[in-house]
Design a protein around this motif. Sequence first.
Motif, PDB file in Angstrom:
ATOM      1  N   GLN A  85      17.361  15.525 -36.813  1.00 62.63           N
ATOM      2  CA  GLN A  85      17.054  14.360 -35.967  1.00 62.63           C
ATOM      3  C   GLN A  85      17.252  13.049 -36.686  1.00 62.63           C
ATOM      4  O   GLN A  85      17.030  11.995 -36.116  1.00 62.63           O
ATOM      5  CB  GLN A  85      15.606  14.465 -35.477  1.00 62.63           C
ATOM      6  CG  GLN A  85      15.418  15.553 -34.450  1.00 62.63           C
ATOM      7  CD  GLN A  85      14.009  15.550 -33.935  1.00 62.63           C
ATOM      8  OE1 GLN A  85      13.075  15.684 -34.717  1.00 62.63           O
ATOM      9  NE2 GLN A  85      13.837  15.410 -32.629  1.00 62.63           N
ATOM     10  N   GLN A  87      19.766  11.433 -37.640  1.00 69.49           N
ATOM     11  CA  GLN A  87      20.770  10.499 -37.160  1.00 69.49           C
ATOM     12  C   GLN A  87      20.303   9.702 -35.936  1.00 69.49           C
ATOM     13  O   GLN A  87      20.835   8.634 -35.653  1.00 69.49           O
ATOM     14  CB  GLN A  87      22.070  11.231 -36.828  1.00 69.49           C
ATOM     15  CG  GLN A  87      23.027  11.208 -38.006  1.00 69.49           C
ATOM     16  CD  GLN A  87      23.600  12.572 -38.294  1.00 69.49           C
ATOM     17  OE1 GLN A  87      23.897  13.320 -37.394  1.00 69.49           O
ATOM     18  NE2 GLN A  87      23.739  12.906 -39.566  1.00 69.49           N
ATOM     19  N   GLU A  88      19.320  10.268 -35.218  1.00 71.21           N
ATOM     20  CA  GLU A  88      18.848   9.542 -34.039  1.00 71.21           C
ATOM     21  C   GLU A  88      17.916   8.397 -34.412  1.00 71.21           C
ATOM     22  O   GLU A  88      17.736   7.472 -33.636  1.00 71.21           O
ATOM     23  CB  GLU A  88      18.129  10.505 -33.095  1.00 71.21           C
ATOM     24  CG  GLU A  88      19.094  11.400 -32.344  1.00 71.21           C
ATOM     25  CD  GLU A  88      18.366  12.512 -31.650  1.00 71.21           C
ATOM     26  OE1 GLU A  88      17.177  12.329 -31.327  1.00 71.21           O
ATOM     27  OE2 GLU A  88      18.978  13.573 -31.440  1.00 71.21           O
ATOM     28  N   HIS A  89      17.301   8.496 -35.553  1.00 73.83           N
ATOM     29  CA  HIS A  89      16.364   7.448 -35.949  1.00 73.83           C
ATOM     30  C   HIS A  89      17.112   6.322 -36.640  1.00 73.83           C
ATOM     31  O   HIS A  89      17.316   6.348 -37.856  1.00 73.83           O
ATOM     32  CB  HIS A  89      15.303   8.028 -36.885  1.00 73.83           C
ATOM     33  CG  HIS A  89      14.254   8.789 -36.152  1.00 73.83           C
ATOM     34  ND1 HIS A  89      14.525   9.979 -35.527  1.00 73.83           N
ATOM     35  CD2 HIS A  89      12.945   8.529 -35.927  1.00 73.83           C
ATOM     36  CE1 HIS A  89      13.428  10.433 -34.953  1.00 73.83           C
ATOM     37  NE2 HIS A  89      12.457   9.575 -35.177  1.00 73.83           N
ATOM     38  N   ARG A  90      17.502   5.346 -35.878  1.00 70.84           N
ATOM     39  CA  ARG A  90      18.289   4.260 -36.458  1.00 70.84           C
ATOM     40  C   ARG A  90      17.490   3.447 -37.465  1.00 70.84           C
ATOM     41  O   ARG A  90      18.023   2.941 -38.423  1.00 70.84           O
ATOM     42  CB  ARG A  90      18.740   3.330 -35.335  1.00 70.84           C
ATOM     43  CG  ARG A  90      19.771   3.985 -34.486  1.00 70.84           C
ATOM     44  CD  ARG A  90      20.540   2.997 -33.683  1.00 70.84           C
ATOM     45  NE  ARG A  90      21.307   3.720 -32.685  1.00 70.84           N
ATOM     46  CZ  ARG A  90      21.708   3.195 -31.554  1.00 70.84           C
ATOM     47  NH1 ARG A  90      21.408   1.946 -31.275  1.00 70.84           N
ATOM     48  NH2 ARG A  90      22.418   3.888 -30.699  1.00 70.84           N
ATOM     49  N   TRP A  91      16.180   3.336 -37.190  1.00 71.43           N
ATOM     50  CA  TRP A  91      15.361   2.559 -38.120  1.00 71.43           C
ATOM     51  C   TRP A  91      15.373   3.197 -39.497  1.00 71.43           C
ATOM     52  O   TRP A  91      15.433   2.512 -40.515  1.00 71.43           O
ATOM     53  CB  TRP A  91      13.933   2.447 -37.605  1.00 71.43           C
ATOM     54  CG  TRP A  91      13.778   1.395 -36.577  1.00 71.43           C
ATOM     55  CD1 TRP A  91      13.714   1.583 -35.237  1.00 71.43           C
ATOM     56  CD2 TRP A  91      13.687  -0.013 -36.798  1.00 71.43           C
ATOM     57  NE1 TRP A  91      13.589   0.377 -34.611  1.00 71.43           N
ATOM     58  CE2 TRP A  91      13.564  -0.622 -35.542  1.00 71.43           C
ATOM     59  CE3 TRP A  91      13.684  -0.809 -37.933  1.00 71.43           C
ATOM     60  CZ2 TRP A  91      13.449  -2.001 -35.385  1.00 71.43           C
ATOM     61  CZ3 TRP A  91      13.566  -2.171 -37.785  1.00 71.43           C
ATOM     62  CH2 TRP A  91      13.455  -2.760 -36.525  1.00 71.43           C
ATOM     63  N   LEU A  93      17.719   5.109 -40.783  1.00 71.38           N
ATOM     64  CA  LEU A  93      19.039   4.911 -41.388  1.00 71.38           C
ATOM     65  C   LEU A  93      19.143   3.495 -41.950  1.00 71.38           C
ATOM     66  O   LEU A  93      19.612   3.301 -43.080  1.00 71.38           O
ATOM     67  CB  LEU A  93      20.130   5.135 -40.338  1.00 71.38           C
ATOM     68  CG  LEU A  93      20.391   6.607 -39.978  1.00 71.38           C
ATOM     69  CD1 LEU A  93      21.462   6.696 -38.935  1.00 71.38           C
ATOM     70  CD2 LEU A  93      20.767   7.379 -41.222  1.00 71.38           C
ATOM     71  N   ALA A  94      18.661   2.533 -41.156  1.00 69.73           N
ATOM     72  CA  ALA A  94      18.719   1.147 -41.627  1.00 69.73           C
ATOM     73  C   ALA A  94      17.864   0.987 -42.876  1.00 69.73           C
ATOM     74  O   ALA A  94      18.244   0.280 -43.822  1.00 69.73           O
ATOM     75  CB  ALA A  94      18.235   0.205 -40.535  1.00 69.73           C
ATOM     76  N   TYR A  95      16.709   1.677 -42.884  1.00 69.65           N
ATOM     77  CA  TYR A  95      15.818   1.673 -44.045  1.00 69.65           C
ATOM     78  C   TYR A  95      16.595   2.112 -45.288  1.00 69.65           C
ATOM     79  O   TYR A  95      16.570   1.457 -46.340  1.00 69.65           O
ATOM     80  CB  TYR A  95      14.678   2.644 -43.749  1.00 69.65           C
ATOM     81  CG  TYR A  95      13.440   2.522 -44.594  1.00 69.65           C
ATOM     82  CD1 TYR A  95      13.305   1.555 -45.580  1.00 69.65           C
ATOM     83  CD2 TYR A  95      12.371   3.396 -44.385  1.00 69.65           C
ATOM     84  CE1 TYR A  95      12.148   1.475 -46.339  1.00 69.65           C
ATOM     85  CE2 TYR A  95      11.222   3.317 -45.124  1.00 69.65           C
ATOM     86  CZ  TYR A  95      11.115   2.357 -46.105  1.00 69.65           C
ATOM     87  OH  TYR A  95       9.974   2.281 -46.854  1.00 69.65           O
ATOM     88  N   GLN A 131       9.815  -2.470 -40.670  1.00 70.01           N
ATOM     89  CA  GLN A 131      10.041  -1.037 -40.535  1.00 70.01           C
ATOM     90  C   GLN A 131       8.729  -0.279 -40.472  1.00 70.01           C
ATOM     91  O   GLN A 131       8.634   0.764 -39.843  1.00 70.01           O
ATOM     92  CB  GLN A 131      10.874  -0.587 -41.742  1.00 70.01           C
ATOM     93  CG  GLN A 131      11.472   0.780 -41.626  1.00 70.01           C
ATOM     94  CD  GLN A 131      10.473   1.818 -42.005  1.00 70.01           C
ATOM     95  OE1 GLN A 131       9.584   1.572 -42.812  1.00 70.01           O
ATOM     96  NE2 GLN A 131      10.599   2.996 -41.403  1.00 70.01           N
ATOM     97  N   LYS A 137       8.155  -3.215 -34.012  1.00 66.44           N
ATOM     98  CA  LYS A 137       9.403  -2.674 -33.470  1.00 66.44           C
ATOM     99  C   LYS A 137       9.419  -2.792 -31.958  1.00 66.44           C
ATOM    100  O   LYS A 137      10.430  -3.135 -31.351  1.00 66.44           O
ATOM    101  CB  LYS A 137       9.538  -1.199 -33.889  1.00 66.44           C
ATOM    102  CG  LYS A 137       9.888  -0.999 -35.351  1.00 66.44           C
ATOM    103  CD  LYS A 137      10.155   0.470 -35.601  1.00 66.44           C
ATOM    104  CE  LYS A 137       9.743   0.869 -36.983  1.00 66.44           C
ATOM    105  NZ  LYS A 137       9.680   2.327 -37.150  1.00 66.44           N
ATOM    106  N   LYS A 141      11.831  -4.902 -29.522  1.00 67.01           N
ATOM    107  CA  LYS A 141      12.572  -4.296 -28.413  1.00 67.01           C
ATOM    108  C   LYS A 141      12.396  -5.129 -27.138  1.00 67.01           C
ATOM    109  O   LYS A 141      13.333  -5.350 -26.381  1.00 67.01           O
ATOM    110  CB  LYS A 141      12.059  -2.877 -28.190  1.00 67.01           C
ATOM    111  CG  LYS A 141      13.134  -1.922 -27.703  1.00 67.01           C
ATOM    112  CD  LYS A 141      12.513  -0.608 -27.331  1.00 67.01           C
ATOM    113  CE  LYS A 141      12.693   0.408 -28.428  1.00 67.01           C
ATOM    114  NZ  LYS A 141      11.957   1.656 -28.131  1.00 67.01           N
TER     115      LYS A 141
END
Lengths: 642, 642
Positions: A85, A87-91, A93-95, A131, A137, A141
């Motif tokens: 999962q 890859q679904e958590h963009r936060w 990945l950005a972290y 984050q 967050k 949004k």
Amino acid sequence: DAGSLWLYRWYYSKLYQRVLGFAIFLILALAFVEFPSSFTRTADLRYRSQPWQPPCGLTESIEAFCMLVFLVDLSVKGYLVGRAQLQEHRWLLAYLVVLAVSVVDWTVSLSLACEEPLRVRRSLRPFFLMQNSSMMKKTLKCIRWSLPEMASVGLLLTIHLCLFTIIGMLVFTIGETDEAQDKERLAYFQNLPQALMSLLLLLTTSNNPDVMIPAYIKNRAYALFFITFTLIGSLFLMNLLTAIIYSQFRGYLMKSLQTSLFRRRLGARAAYEVLARDTPEAVGVNPEDFLRVLQKTQLSEIHKQAIMQKVLSYEGRPMLADEFQKLFDEVDKGVIKERPPKPQYQSPFLQSAQFLFSHCYFDYLGSLIALGNLVCICVFLVLDSDLMPGQRDDFVLGILNDVFVLYYLLELLLKVFALGLRGYLSYPSNVFDGVLTIILLVLEISTLAVYRLPHSGWMPKQYGPLSLWDMTRLVNTLIVFRFLRIIPNVKPMAVVASTILGLIQNLRAFGGILLVVYYVFAIIGINLFRGIIVPPGNSSLVPNNSSARCGSFEQLDYWSNNFDDFAAALITLWNVMVVNNWQVILDAYQRYSGPWSVVYFVLWWLVSSVIWINLSLAVLLENFLHRWDPQNHKQLLVGAHQ
Amino acid sequence: DAGSLWLYRWYYSKLYQRVLGFAIFLILALAFVEFPSSFTRTADLRYRSQPWQPPCGLTESIEAFCMLVFLVDLSVKGYLVGRAQLQEHRWLLAYLVVLAVSVVDWTVSLSLACEEPLRVRRSLRPFFLMQNSSMMKKTLKCIRWSLPEMASVGLLLTIHLCLFTIIGMLVFTIGETDEAQDKERLAYFQNLPQALMSLLLLLTTSNNPDVMIPAYIKNRAYALFFITFTLIGSLFLMNLLTAIIYSQFRGYLMKSLQTSLFRRRLGARAAYEVLARDTPEAVGVNPEDFLRVLQKTQLSEIHKQAIMQKVLSYEGRPMLADEFQKLFDEVDKGVIKERPPKPQYQSPFLQSAQFLFSHCYFDYLGSLIALGNLVCICVFLVLDSDLMPGQRDDFVLGILNDVFVLYYLLELLLKVFALGLRGYLSYPSNVFDGVLTIILLVLEISTLAVYRLPHSGWMPKQYGPLSLWDMTRLVNTLIVFRFLRIIPNVKPMAVVASTILGLIQNLRAFGGILLVVYYVFAIIGINLFRGIIVPPGNSSLVPNNSSARCGSFEQLDYWSNNFDDFAAALITLWNVMVVNNWQVILDAYQRYSGPWSVVYFVLWWLVSSVIWINLSLAVLLENFLHRWDPQNHKQLLVGAHQ
């Protein structure tokens, strides 16, 4: 599995979250210490001394510690979320990306012995704060969702601005032959960029009467142009922006309430399923099992007891799902705090004294005395304002202060006698009074010890800049807060006050976003404008601003509004955000740094005014209406949930 | 009875209401004409000529006419309400009192030959406006309901202000020994009233950076004091005021919708009962009776036809109450306006041309050309701004203008050809284009006739101050409005635009209240401050403001901000309302008129800022949310009604 569960529990434990929070605070606070450091007494260019600079390696080692914490945090979070999962958590990945960039920048910085021209990681730091907070967050949004509408209002604003600029240019170039009066008018509508800027400033009302004065002197009718512009711009379009942001935030609080309610119900249901598996008939939960599990949970003692009482009322038969669900409603109920019992006195005299001093009229008397104290302070401020410091006679004020402190001490003792020590401490207002009284007593005693007893011509003020005497007076003014306890007794005041209190909870996310925006803009501002403003010739330390044009940066002594260190940059940004007189700062930076600096300031105005005015208003409205009309809100909540 | 009904019909007829409205407008507009009259070119004290004064008896006779109208209005209203219920209608009683006072004051005025010192009736005049609008009465009621909460916020604000004043006074008197720097700081915290005023001004942010600069120069930490004050005051308390007003206005629009719906249903039911009495079985309404009555009503033709069609679908049997009620739902349905048919052409070439020019791409092309026109104007504004008026060459611009006007003419003709004249006029946007094109054409032709054909070195500008050439350019900029037609095609823009349009309806009540407040305050201001500000020595007409202190009334040339006539008073009040730099006006009136003038201005700030910011925001929010989420609103409406 057990390992993951343990990790999960450990991750959400208080200790770990505190360490993480401390690391975030530390890395953000570094901005004050790093070059250019803010450790000077003043931010004014003319009087500023050379600040202390941290040696190379000090801030970097603190940074290394923080990044280590973040690395651990990232890996634990990544492990818990699972690789699939991830890859679904963009936060997340950005972290990862931000952390990687920071580490690379950090090593570059170390290898160049802290002499690198640009620190990319400084502007990335607020990301760690963002984050870590789910509320922030969500707020982000919300803002993102309302971007299309905000853009359309922005477009309307742009059209409005451009239209009035063109009309203004045409109108004000008509009568050019009359040179004498148009000299000044041409100051605002000289050319297209300047006219645009004048009207942009008028939109923020920061040059309001000035921009229309030259034209208005010539003919009354010109005022209509400016008034129409302000009316449409400020009344319609700016408020429309607020309406849009509010409409996005309207369901915001309610939605998050719903989500937490839904999650809790889901959790209760899951717990029911797990526990029901153990009972032989599989139709309900055995109360003994439930109570055993309940002991291990981290609920507060009062809630536990309430639930246990309810469980015992089922008399040992297995509980069904509905009943199980209802148990947890107990947690939502407000807790009525029990006061410790009053001490029992035998003597009837003591009993009547107890009744007297625990009565609310005694509180009122205390408030009255405090009011008298305040009036005294004010009267002496007014009396002393005309005298020079050397001529004042503090004898009467000294005596009065002693009297008031003695009364407060007496009140403290009588209340402790009437309510008992624990009963006294169970009221927050009493705790405040008590602490204040003790501080006042200590200060008063030390004042008396240092300056002797008050006598005529007594002037304790002379000894040093921040004397004990001044501190006593300062603490004395805190007595004003005693009046806040009257508030809950007045119905509309109570609503207003509870709104403010409730606001502080929701304000964390809002304040966080404001902090992030401030941080990023301050860092960018430092990189762009550090050292741009040059102080006037160092030869004369006396401000010689008489030669400067009226209303200019130099004449108004705005030298401390610069971007030379982080603290000064924050204050400068604040002053631009408040908008009043920002044209002065804008003009100065245009002169010292070039015409493109205006982009930075206008951008900051747009971002901060949107966040400052609109977001704060939206959060406040939401909170107020929630408290004002809770019935209606609750209905909507239940309705939407079903 | 029949007489009352006839009177009622006549009272609510368009003619009578127009006469009444005109009388109200007339009596309000008198303020510009009466002594001191506003008929001067400028409001500036130094350049103002002696204004024309109306002869005694002119304004008085107009007033007599208006009061006669009001007298008739009052007696009709009183008759319709009935003597028994008269005492319950407080507005009517107040109407009577105000009218009586006005008449008495008018006779006094006439008997003293218009030389009386004070005209009481002037400040009473706005009452006639307020009395005539039910929306304004409702809005006023809303404001009255929210007074307790507003008072509590006001109390909090006062406490906040006082607390910070005392703390500020104590903090800033501590370091008094340092004379050099404290000279300036003492300018803001000299004594208690001045400190209070400084912080009140800071609450409106109108002296924002200035008030903190002297202290901030000395030590960074002092900035925290001012920032905390602004944060609490502006962020929390001021916005709380908005929240309170909005919470009162939330149901406002909805409630008035409900009331009108309820009244209409009641009326339909009553009509049903009356009509059902005539049918022999008394179970329904005979359709023929209904249609006969329908013809006499004042509904629009389209609605009548829709209702008739529905009635005919019942095929002659008597209608029941429910069906009768449903008939009137037709009135609520939106009317889809039918476009007149396009003209039919026989030739296939003409048909394809018709298709081409009625296509929307042809509209887009027109918008593109208009954009080009605008860009041209802007380019020439930028190019010409550096040149002196005498040096400019208008040859190219003249040619371009001709080309654009020719294109607009061509577009007009082609569209009329494609859609037919009636079809063309059925679009409002086309009407606007057409009128604009014709005005442009007339102006252009007269320009050419006066100045000849454009040639190199052509300068039509030289002839007179507002030449035909300038008018052409002005009208040309109106082409910007063509872009407004793109708005309905973009979804969020459409919502925003429809909010603004819907707002204008609800704005009448709001604008009326603003008008009343402005009127009353302007009249009071004129009575208090007329002729107070004295212009500098008349010997020198050239402004010698170099000697005045920077930022003072005299240096900033604010001479036109006075209360010497009604129009000037309105502009002065506007400038104080916008709050920016109001301390300058305040300071000047304190010097010229005495320290108590501050009360008037602070009162005006309180009233106007509450009305201006909060009321407008509340009305706008209400409208926006109504349009944004109409489903939810309608649900609430129906739910509340059942």
